[in-house]
Design a protein around this motif. Structure first.
Motif, PDB file in Angstrom:
ATOM      1  N   ASP A 214      -3.369  11.740   0.389  1.00 31.67           N
ATOM      2  CA  ASP A 214      -4.021  12.960   0.858  1.00 31.67           C
ATOM      3  C   ASP A 214      -3.488  14.017  -0.114  1.00 31.67           C
ATOM      4  OD1 ASP A 214      -4.954  15.228   2.002  1.00 31.67           O
ATOM      5  OD2 ASP A 214      -4.555  14.351   4.073  1.00 31.67           O
ATOM      6  N   TYR A 215      -4.266  14.846  -0.807  1.00 30.50           N
ATOM      7  CA  TYR A 215      -3.792  15.817  -1.871  1.00 30.50           C
ATOM      8  C   TYR A 215      -2.969  17.106  -0.956  1.00 30.50           C
ATOM      9  CZ  TYR A 215      -7.986  18.680  -0.565  1.00 30.50           C
ATOM     10  OH  TYR A 215      -8.825  19.407   0.206  1.00 30.50           O
ATOM     11  N   ARG A 216      -3.458  17.123   0.157  1.00 26.23           N
ATOM     12  CA  ARG A 216      -2.926  18.253   0.971  1.00 26.23           C
ATOM     13  C   ARG A 216      -1.312  17.873   1.100  1.00 26.23           C
ATOM     14  NH1 ARG A 216      -7.420  16.347   3.201  1.00 26.23           N
ATOM     15  NH2 ARG A 216      -9.327  17.866   3.257  1.00 26.23           N
ATOM     16  N   HIS A 217      -1.088  16.688   1.249  1.00 25.84           N
ATOM     17  CA  HIS A 217       0.492  16.565   1.549  1.00 25.84           C
ATOM     18  C   HIS A 217       1.359  17.057   0.093  1.00 25.84           C
ATOM     19  CE1 HIS A 217      -0.869  13.091   4.170  1.00 25.84           C
ATOM     20  NE2 HIS A 217      -0.735  14.338   4.713  1.00 25.84           N
ATOM     21  N   VAL A 218       0.684  17.147  -0.960  1.00 27.28           N
ATOM     22  CA  VAL A 218       1.561  17.417  -2.334  1.00 27.28           C
ATOM     23  C   VAL A 218       1.251  18.329  -3.125  1.00 27.28           C
ATOM     24  CG1 VAL A 218       2.187  14.923  -2.470  1.00 27.28           C
ATOM     25  CG2 VAL A 218       0.365  15.573  -3.609  1.00 27.28           C
ATOM     26  N   ILE A 219       0.077  19.183  -2.595  1.00 26.53           N
ATOM     27  CA  ILE A 219      -0.669  20.291  -3.457  1.00 26.53           C
ATOM     28  C   ILE A 219       0.408  21.303  -3.718  1.00 26.53           C
ATOM     29  CG2 ILE A 219      -1.663  21.162  -1.597  1.00 26.53           C
ATOM     30  CD1 ILE A 219      -2.895  21.036  -5.047  1.00 26.53           C
TER      31      ILE A 219
ATOM     32  N   VAL B 274       0.922  -1.326  -0.046  1.00 21.62           N
ATOM     33  CA  VAL B 274       0.149   0.037   0.123  1.00 21.62           C
ATOM     34  C   VAL B 274       0.960   1.043  -0.158  1.00 21.62           C
ATOM     35  CG1 VAL B 274      -1.833   1.394   1.146  1.00 21.62           C
ATOM     36  CG2 VAL B 274      -1.786  -1.353   1.191  1.00 21.62           C
ATOM     37  N   PHE B 275       0.571   2.254  -0.857  1.00 17.88           N
ATOM     38  CA  PHE B 275       1.210   3.430  -1.055  1.00 17.88           C
ATOM     39  C   PHE B 275       0.601   4.592  -0.167  1.00 17.88           C
ATOM     40  CE2 PHE B 275       1.687   7.507  -3.273  1.00 17.88           C
ATOM     41  CZ  PHE B 275       3.227   7.344  -3.568  1.00 17.88           C
ATOM     42  N   TYR B 276       1.571   5.244   0.763  1.00 15.51           N
ATOM     43  CA  TYR B 276       0.852   5.980   1.560  1.00 15.51           C
ATOM     44  C   TYR B 276       1.646   7.434   1.299  1.00 15.51           C
ATOM     45  CZ  TYR B 276      -0.888   2.166   4.365  1.00 15.51           C
ATOM     46  OH  TYR B 276      -1.636   1.120   4.795  1.00 15.51           O
ATOM     47  N   THR B 277       0.689   8.586   1.109  1.00 11.13           N
ATOM     48  CA  THR B 277       1.546   9.861   1.040  1.00 11.13           C
ATOM     49  C   THR B 277       1.679  10.684   2.505  1.00 11.13           C
ATOM     50  OG1 THR B 277      -0.447  11.056   0.745  1.00 11.13           O
ATOM     51  CG2 THR B 277       0.545  10.271  -1.270  1.00 11.13           C
ATOM     52  N   VAL B 278       2.578  11.481   2.563  1.00 16.90           N
ATOM     53  CA  VAL B 278       2.793  12.073   3.775  1.00 16.90           C
ATOM     54  C   VAL B 278       3.363  13.509   3.389  1.00 16.90           C
ATOM     55  CG1 VAL B 278       3.416  10.047   5.286  1.00 16.90           C
ATOM     56  CG2 VAL B 278       5.414  11.041   4.032  1.00 16.90           C
ATOM     57  N   PRO B 279       3.386  14.350   4.463  1.00 20.76           N
ATOM     58  CA  PRO B 279       3.832  15.743   4.159  1.00 20.76           C
ATOM     59  C   PRO B 279       5.299  15.670   3.659  1.00 20.76           C
ATOM     60  CG  PRO B 279       2.790  15.823   6.130  1.00 20.76           C
ATOM     61  CD  PRO B 279       2.596  14.378   5.795  1.00 20.76           C
ATOM     62  N   SER B 280       5.600  16.522   2.647  1.00 20.09           N
ATOM     63  CA  SER B 280       7.047  16.495   2.124  1.00 20.09           C
ATOM     64  C   SER B 280       8.045  16.803   2.911  1.00 20.09           C
ATOM     65  CB  SER B 280       6.839  17.472   0.880  1.00 20.09           C
ATOM     66  OG  SER B 280       6.685  18.762   1.241  1.00 20.09           O
ATOM     67  N   ARG B 281       7.711  17.459   4.285  1.00 21.97           N
ATOM     68  CA  ARG B 281       9.258  17.745   4.908  1.00 21.97           C
ATOM     69  C   ARG B 281       9.523  16.501   5.736  1.00 21.97           C
ATOM     70  NH1 ARG B 281       4.106  19.246   7.424  1.00 21.97           N
ATOM     71  NH2 ARG B 281       3.384  18.289   9.176  1.00 21.97           N
ATOM     72  N   LEU B 282       8.824  15.533   5.359  1.00 22.88           N
ATOM     73  CA  LEU B 282       9.312  14.160   5.930  1.00 22.88           C
ATOM     74  C   LEU B 282      10.198  13.557   4.915  1.00 22.88           C
ATOM     75  CD1 LEU B 282       6.241  12.999   7.876  1.00 22.88           C
ATOM     76  CD2 LEU B 282       8.263  14.032   8.811  1.00 22.88           C
ATOM     77  N   ILE B 283      10.514  13.865   3.778  1.00 19.83           N
ATOM     78  CA  ILE B 283      11.149  13.351   2.750  1.00 19.83           C
ATOM     79  C   ILE B 283      12.776  12.982   3.180  1.00 19.83           C
ATOM     80  CG2 ILE B 283      12.326  13.373   0.644  1.00 19.83           C
ATOM     81  CD1 ILE B 283       9.916  14.822  -0.461  1.00 19.83           C
TER      82      ILE B 283
END
Length: 500
Positions: free
Chosen positions: A382-387, A332-341
């Motif tokens: 969650d589109y908010r993570h990458v918008i 399963v592919f999960y998105t997270v806020p980009s600051r966690l890259i």
């Protein structure tokens, strides 16, 4: 009496009475006539012994084939069904009448009673209060329950105290697993307020099925540690032998029937959200427990006390956030806020959610996703993570792997498809990203979706300028802030006071 045949009991009674009574008196007390009494004296044979055995009235259609053909089949394959034997005999003897099927079944049943193999014997047990608790899972797919219009693929974790009949049920979104067992079992124990001395499960067959030896040993160790935390002796029934868990297997049917009846009385199988459905299940189980309230209170008094706190009911995994602002876990592919890259996150994996930690700090909770066919990857996006990044590269939306999952509602996806047809790829991507950005920045996702739905029904494309104006801050709602500057002479007064 006239019209009634004399039976063995009447004759024995008469023979006993005539020893102390005259013949007419003994005959009257036995319920027979005097003439019958004289006839019995002449022939003291019991009526049942005078009857001739009933003989067949027609030829036996199975006489020539039962011992020579049917019996060898039954001996070679003890589990063979009677209907299969009948079809095989009909194939061999097409002229055999179809009406002999019931006769054949009776003959086979009688033969198996005399010569068949021994069958397994069920030994009923005496249960003591506070001793045994049972856990099992039951599939609820046949009830067609939906949440917000989407079919809910789920099971129920079911716990039962054998002596009192206390039950607890917990909605499980995945399969049978240690996490589901640990969460459901602990919920049940804390609900009843104590722990039995022994806990029996069904070997977690689905959880064990695809694991190697090391993983199975680890799962067994965790299960044993869970039971030890509550002072319970862990036991398992033999795999595939359901009657060893019979005290809960039979309850599955009663619980599912109660849920089915409640859904029919409710008039709908759809629920607004998962919380509402779980509350619905809790109400049904609560009603069942109230009927056994006195026995449950009696057993609660002899249960072991609970520990100070629960033990872990999750799996812990370490993941690394990639440059796509995401990580992949259990297909399963999960998105997270980009600051966690680039960061390594500690993930606590529950049945219905993921808790993310960096070090000892809890960051956020994500809903748990599952692959539909266990082969392809699923997406929790969650589109908010990458918008913010997508606004700089709107054309990335066109071929995005998880494009359909990026749209939070169907209205956004349908609008994007309409824009592709009407204004071309570049403009469609730019406007779709602007819509998502507007929904995020102005917190108007639901209201904007309603407007887009109305526009699609009317055949209109979204007017970005009008939408920005509609969801812009209202100047009249902004407060007027008046700042009054303090004269500098006031500071001189403060200085004089401090010097004094």
């Amino acid at each position: 009496m006239p019209g009634c045949h004399i039976n063995d009991h009447q004759m024995r009674l008469y023979m006993k009475l005539k020893q102390t009574n005259a013949l007419p008196v003994a005959a009257a007390k036995a319920g027979i006539s005097t003439a019958s009494a004289y006839r019995i004296n002449a022939d003291p044979c019991l009526p049942s012994q005078r009857k001739k055995p009933r003989e067949r009235r027609r030829p036996d259609p199975l006489a020539e084939i039962f011992d020579t053909e049917i019996v060898p089949l039954l001996e070679a394959a003890p589990g063979l069904r009677a209907v299969a034997v009948f079809e095989e005999i009909r194939r061999r003897h097409p002229d055999l009448d179809t009406g002999v099927r019931r006769t054949l079944e009776r003959r086979i049943r009688a033969w198996r009673a005399r010569f068949g193999p021994d069958q397994e014997v069920i030994f009923r047990q005496v249960h003591e209060p506070g001793r045994l608790g049972l856990s099992d899972f039951t599939d609820m797919g046949d009830l067609a329950v939906t949440v917000a219009g989407v079919l809910l693929d789920h099971r129920l974790y079911h716990f039962r105290l054998v002596w009192s009949g206390f039950e607890h049920a917990h909605v499980i979104l995945g399969g049978e697993s240690y996490v589901a067992l640990a969460e459901g079992l602990q919920n049940a124990l804390w609900a009843v307020g104590g722990a039995p001395s022994e806990h029996r499960s069904d070997s977690l067959s689905a959880a064990f099925r695809n694991l190697d030896a090391d993983a199975r040993a680890d799962l067994t160790t965790r299960y044993d540690a869970l039971c030890e935390h509550y002072g319970m002796a862990p036991t398992r029934n033999n795999r595939g032998v359901a009657h060893e868990n019979g005290s809960i297997e039979s309850s599955h049917g009663h619980l599912k029937a109660a849920v089915r009846d409640a859904l029919l009385l409710r008039g709908a199988c759809d629920f607004d959200d998962l919380v509402a459905y779980r509350h619905f299940i809790d109400e049904i189980v609560g009603r069942k427990n109230r009927r056994n309230g006195a026995r449950i209170d009696s057993e609660r008094a002899v249960l072991q006390p609970l520990p100070q706190a629960r033990t872990s009911d999750y799996e812990e995994v370490i993941v690394t956030v990639t440059s796509t602002s995401s990580f992949t876990l259990r297909k399963v592919f999960y998105t997270v806020p980009s600051r966690l890259i680039g960061h390594r996150l500690r993930v606590r994996l529950y049945d219905d959610r993921l808790d993310l930690f960096i070090g000892g700090t809890r960051l956020m909770t994500l809903p748990r996703g599952r692959s539909a066919d266990h082969a392809t990857h699923a997406h929790v996006v969650d589109y908010r993570h990458v918008i913010h990044s997508l606004r700089r590269k709107p054309m990335a939306l066109l071929k995005l792997v998880y494009r359909n999952q990026l749209f939070p509602r169907d209205a956004y996806r349908q609008t994007f498809e309409r824009l592709l047809e009407a204004v071309g790829e570049r403009a469609a991507c730019r406007q779709a990203v602007e819509l998502l950005s507007l929904a995020h920045e102005r917190a108007c996702e639901a209201e904007l979706a309603e407007l887009l739905t109305e526009g699609l029904a009317a055949g209109r494309l979204p007017d970005m300028a009008a939408l920005r104006l509609r969801f812009a801050p209202d100047p009249a709602a902004l407060p007027d802030v008046v700042v009054e500057l303090t004269p500098l002479t006031d500071y001189d007064v403060l200085l004089v006071g401090e010097a004094a």
